[in-house]
Motif scaffolding. Sequence first.
Motif, PDB file in Angstrom:
ATOM      1  N   ASP A 125     -13.616   4.513   7.160  1.00 22.22           N
ATOM      2  CA  ASP A 125     -12.895   4.341   5.902  1.00 22.22           C
ATOM      3  C   ASP A 125     -13.812   3.910   4.766  1.00 22.22           C
ATOM      4  O   ASP A 125     -13.400   3.872   3.619  1.00 22.22           O
ATOM      5  CB  ASP A 125     -11.770   3.313   6.068  1.00 22.22           C
TER       6      ASP A 125
ATOM      7  N   SER B  99      -1.879   3.736  -6.359  1.00 22.12           N
ATOM      8  CA  SER B  99      -2.176   3.508  -4.951  1.00 22.12           C
ATOM      9  C   SER B  99      -1.460   2.310  -4.350  1.00 22.12           C
ATOM     10  O   SER B  99      -1.336   2.210  -3.131  1.00 22.12           O
ATOM     11  CB  SER B  99      -3.686   3.312  -4.771  1.00 22.12           C
TER      12      SER B  99
ATOM     13  N   VAL C 181      -1.274   7.653   0.600  1.00 23.71           N
ATOM     14  CA  VAL C 181      -1.896   8.746  -0.136  1.00 23.71           C
ATOM     15  C   VAL C 181      -1.056  10.013  -0.133  1.00 23.71           C
ATOM     16  O   VAL C 181      -1.295  10.926  -0.906  1.00 23.71           O
ATOM     17  CB  VAL C 181      -3.292   9.073   0.457  1.00 23.71           C
TER      18      VAL C 181
ATOM     19  N   ILE D  51      -6.905  -1.481   0.026  1.00 20.93           N
ATOM     20  CA  ILE D  51      -6.440  -0.326  -0.739  1.00 20.93           C
ATOM     21  C   ILE D  51      -7.532   0.717  -0.931  1.00 20.93           C
ATOM     22  O   ILE D  51      -7.309   1.918  -0.714  1.00 20.93           O
ATOM     23  CB  ILE D  51      -5.898  -0.771  -2.112  1.00 20.93           C
ATOM     24  N   TYR D  52      -8.717   0.267  -1.341  1.00 27.75           N
ATOM     25  CA  TYR D  52      -9.772   1.219  -1.709  1.00 27.75           C
ATOM     26  C   TYR D  52     -10.932   1.279  -0.730  1.00 27.75           C
ATOM     27  O   TYR D  52     -11.872   2.041  -0.924  1.00 27.75           O
ATOM     28  CB  TYR D  52     -10.319   0.858  -3.095  1.00 27.75           C
ATOM     29  N   ARG D  53     -10.880   0.458   0.330  1.00 24.05           N
ATOM     30  CA  ARG D  53     -11.950   0.399   1.319  1.00 24.05           C
ATOM     31  C   ARG D  53     -13.286  -0.025   0.704  1.00 24.05           C
ATOM     32  O   ARG D  53     -14.352   0.395   1.153  1.00 24.05           O
ATOM     33  CB  ARG D  53     -12.121   1.748   2.047  1.00 24.05           C
TER      34      ARG D  53
ATOM     35  N   CYS E 174     -15.647   7.618   1.024  1.00 21.61           N
ATOM     36  CA  CYS E 174     -14.586   8.077   0.133  1.00 21.61           C
ATOM     37  C   CYS E 174     -14.709   9.579  -0.090  1.00 21.61           C
ATOM     38  O   CYS E 174     -15.780  10.161   0.076  1.00 21.61           O
ATOM     39  CB  CYS E 174     -14.656   7.343  -1.205  1.00 21.61           C
TER      40      CYS E 174
ATOM     41  N   ASP F  35       0.865  -1.181   0.000  1.00 15.87           N
ATOM     42  CA  ASP F  35       0.000   0.000   0.000  1.00 15.87           C
ATOM     43  C   ASP F  35       0.900   1.229   0.000  1.00 15.87           C
ATOM     44  O   ASP F  35       1.612   1.495   0.969  1.00 15.87           O
ATOM     45  CB  ASP F  35      -0.882  -0.038   1.251  1.00 15.87           C
TER      46      ASP F  35
ATOM     47  N   SER G 220      -7.659   6.114  -7.961  1.00 16.52           N
ATOM     48  CA  SER G 220      -6.963   6.371  -6.700  1.00 16.52           C
ATOM     49  C   SER G 220      -7.982   6.165  -5.591  1.00 16.52           C
ATOM     50  O   SER G 220      -9.133   5.806  -5.851  1.00 16.52           O
ATOM     51  CB  SER G 220      -6.396   7.799  -6.655  1.00 16.52           C
ATOM     52  N   ARG G 221      -7.599   6.401  -4.367  1.00 17.23           N
ATOM     53  CA  ARG G 221      -8.531   6.227  -3.249  1.00 17.23           C
ATOM     54  C   ARG G 221      -9.738   7.154  -3.373  1.00 17.23           C
ATOM     55  O   ARG G 221     -10.857   6.778  -3.014  1.00 17.23           O
ATOM     56  CB  ARG G 221      -7.824   6.516  -1.921  1.00 17.23           C
ATOM     57  N   SER G 222      -9.507   8.363  -3.843  1.00 20.23           N
ATOM     58  CA  SER G 222     -10.590   9.347  -3.901  1.00 20.23           C
ATOM     59  C   SER G 222     -11.254   9.427  -5.269  1.00 20.23           C
ATOM     60  O   SER G 222     -12.357   9.945  -5.377  1.00 20.23           O
ATOM     61  CB  SER G 222     -10.064  10.736  -3.508  1.00 20.23           C
TER      62      SER G 222
ATOM     63  N   LYS H 180     -12.970   7.430  -7.627  1.00 21.23           N
ATOM     64  CA  LYS H 180     -13.634   6.143  -7.833  1.00 21.23           C
ATOM     65  C   LYS H 180     -14.836   6.337  -8.756  1.00 21.23           C
ATOM     66  O   LYS H 180     -15.654   7.226  -8.536  1.00 21.23           O
ATOM     67  CB  LYS H 180     -14.098   5.564  -6.494  1.00 21.23           C
TER      68      LYS H 180
END
Length: 370
Positions: free
Chosen positions: A188, A62, A25, A328-330, A191, A22, A258-260, A262
């Motif tokens: 988590d 990510s 961020v 990684i992405y919750r 997002c 991981d 990325s995490r944010s 999506k």
Amino acid sequence: MIKIRLDRVNASNRTHLYYLADQGVSQKERYSGLAHVTEHACLIDGGRFGFDHFRWGCTCLSHMILYYETKHDMQWINKIKQQIGDSTIISPQSVEMAKAEVMEESRLLKSKTRLNEKLVRFVTEGRITDFAMGEPSEIRKIRYQDVREYWEYLNGCHHFYEVPFRSRQDVESAFQHILQSHPLSGKDFICDFVRNKSCDDYLILSQAETCTLKIYFQIPPLTGKADYVKKAFLECYLQRLFNLNLQINVSFEDKFFSRSEKYVLMTVPGVLKKKVEFILSEMRVCVAERSCFADMQSQYSEFMDNIIQAIAQENTLDSINKYQNWLIYRKPYFTQGDIVPVRSLSRDIFVVIKYILNEGVKVVVTSSGS
């Protein structure tokens, strides 16, 4: 999703070693492509590469994946584990070889990479500007010490997960131990969300008469497993709705940049270029006029039965992917016990439909079949 040969990952007569790094961020690479070079350096094994020694890796914005597999050579697997643990997997020689490989990969995939980067910038409205492939001018600057420091960052921040396995049961056991050791909070699930414009934006990548539409919906904040069930159900419902009323076959998939950032990607093949905007309008009208709660309820029970069956039929790769997406992405994963609380459908499903109808989307027009 991990793109490894399925016959290898799901084979229980082989020994597998999977690592998930991981990358966090906030960590910015000192040089563009540093993580990519690090991945390649970990896969170079002094020329020992035969039919029974399979290695594969992947670098994303990510996270990074390292995968090793053999049928007979446990000594080799144990050596890899030791080298990963004491960081000797990376050497000055492997870094130089990795740089050469990444430079060549960058050259061979230059056109495709630039196209993908253009697409990501368009969909995210420029919020993503750094990419995993790396810039050749930056890659040349990378030195052994840079790679070692980046590797130490990944290990030192407890972002590195090791999963040795031979079967799906081994994967489940290993990841459950990881989740117990590194619990993730409920918050988590939520997002980051940047609302796009209320109008649709188009990126034209093909001038052909017949094209494929790739329509990106940004995923709004989802607060738990019930929200993800609604999302999955609506994707199936809309597939059927468009097929019955418009004779259009669409497919859905998650695209996590990325995490944010999506998105849900809806792909519509075989569209005449002159009717691109008309088709999108028709699809919205269809959703607005044809959505029926009674019809949804009748389909929901069958949908949930299919979900239960899919969980029961998970293979090794499915298990790896669901845990990887959670870490990684919750994106939550489901067990049989998670299904009972979401067996019924409520009318608040129309809140999601309203979002679909009112939110501006990013439409990428590509060549047919791409």
